[in-house]
Design an enzyme around this catalytic site. Sequence first.
Site, PDB file in Angstrom:
ATOM      1  N   THR A 164     -12.755 -30.447   0.660  1.00 23.82           N
ATOM      2  CA  THR A 164     -13.122 -31.759  -0.070  1.00 23.82           C
ATOM      3  C   THR A 164     -12.801 -32.917   0.469  1.00 23.82           C
ATOM      4  O   THR A 164     -11.897 -33.167   1.247  1.00 23.82           O
ATOM      5  CB  THR A 164     -12.124 -31.673  -1.366  1.00 23.82           C
ATOM      6  OG1 THR A 164     -12.302 -33.061  -2.121  1.00 23.82           O
ATOM      7  CG2 THR A 164     -10.692 -31.227  -1.183  1.00 23.82           C
ATOM      8  N   TYR A 204      -4.235 -31.743  -5.157  1.00 27.47           N
ATOM      9  CA  TYR A 204      -5.523 -31.053  -4.915  1.00 27.47           C
ATOM     10  C   TYR A 204      -6.020 -30.912  -3.393  1.00 27.47           C
ATOM     11  O   TYR A 204      -6.120 -30.104  -2.779  1.00 27.47           O
ATOM     12  CB  TYR A 204      -6.397 -31.613  -5.914  1.00 27.47           C
ATOM     13  CG  TYR A 204      -8.027 -31.015  -5.479  1.00 27.47           C
ATOM     14  CD1 TYR A 204      -8.252 -29.820  -5.534  1.00 27.47           C
ATOM     15  CD2 TYR A 204      -9.080 -31.954  -5.231  1.00 27.47           C
ATOM     16  CE1 TYR A 204      -9.499 -29.340  -5.142  1.00 27.47           C
ATOM     17  CE2 TYR A 204     -10.166 -31.615  -4.916  1.00 27.47           C
ATOM     18  CZ  TYR A 204     -10.333 -30.283  -4.985  1.00 27.47           C
ATOM     19  OH  TYR A 204     -11.632 -29.907  -4.451  1.00 27.47           O
TER      20      TYR A 204
END
Length: 327
Positions: free
Chosen positions: A117, A141
């Site tokens: 990501t 995250y």
Amino acid sequence: MQHVIVTGGAGYIGAHACKALSRAGFIPVAFDNLTTGWGQAVKFGPLFKGDLMDRAALDACFAQYQPVAVMHFAALSLVGESMTNPGKYWRTNVNGSLNLIEATLAAGVRNFVFSSTCATYGELDGVALDEDTPQTPINAYGGSKLAIEMMLRDFQKSSGLNSVIFRYFNVAGADPEGEVGEQHVPETHLIPLMLDAIEGKRPALTVFGSDYNTPDGTCIRDYVHVSDLVDAHVLGLRWLMDGKGSRVFCLGSGRGFSVREVIEASRIVTNREVPIIEGQRRAGDATSLVSGSHRAVSELGWTPDRSTLTKMIGDALLWSRKPRFEA
Ligand code: UDP
């Protein structure tokens, strides 16, 4: 036909990947615990219900299907939640991935496609991000995904595990044929929430912060169509199967849009006003995340031609009007 294990194959991106794999002549095996995914989204190959924390289940899946590769989508992926419950993110994402990597190696498989990501980059003040940009994540995250990237590099050196790592920007839209789409409970993503607000399924969209250092004060993101994104995964799989070795690719459109610009595009596509509430910033949100990379285009031959706001919002709208998956 060759099997590919797709972790998270019942989830939003994983289900689209299964469709793309099936079209490309592979049999996708969705390995999913169905906590956030949907059995009804598994339409293009078998479902193996299992949890990444369960090594025996992983070994059984590998033994049953003898895959040529793994695509690893299964993860917790909410920036906001990762800030309030970081332990859950570190435990689930990192431990689960470690189990999967070890099961992959034990089964003799050496081709691994991983969903990373742009949240691994952090707050870089409007810099266009590419594969060489330093990674300094600002939320758990992004931190957990960076740890997995590092893990993959270590296992390449120790055991010859070849990986294609894709760093996604903001994935949006739905299968243009309406077979699969985005359905999260609870929904936290901008475009589906906005469409719900337009359709009166929720009272309004809350804009998370209007005081960022951007032209209109709202966060800027690079949105990429989910069908373009999964096409890149098939190209990445072929890259690995052709023996080209480990590589990182950013997957974005290269264009950044503010939250207000996405709202305006939705107003134009739907011809309806978006009811909004001006809210506070959401913890963990970077000001701007935009890809500056052409590597996937030049090296993989990727053509992200569905990644316009109009197409992504239009396909998400089509999907939002379909019957919901049921647990
Ligand atoms: N956002 C917002 N209101 C919402 C959901 C999201 O203003 O209800 C903003 C969020 O702050 C971010 C952008 O929209 O700048 C995209 O957020 P999303 O949750 O869709 O994806 P993320 O960037 O977290 O992966």
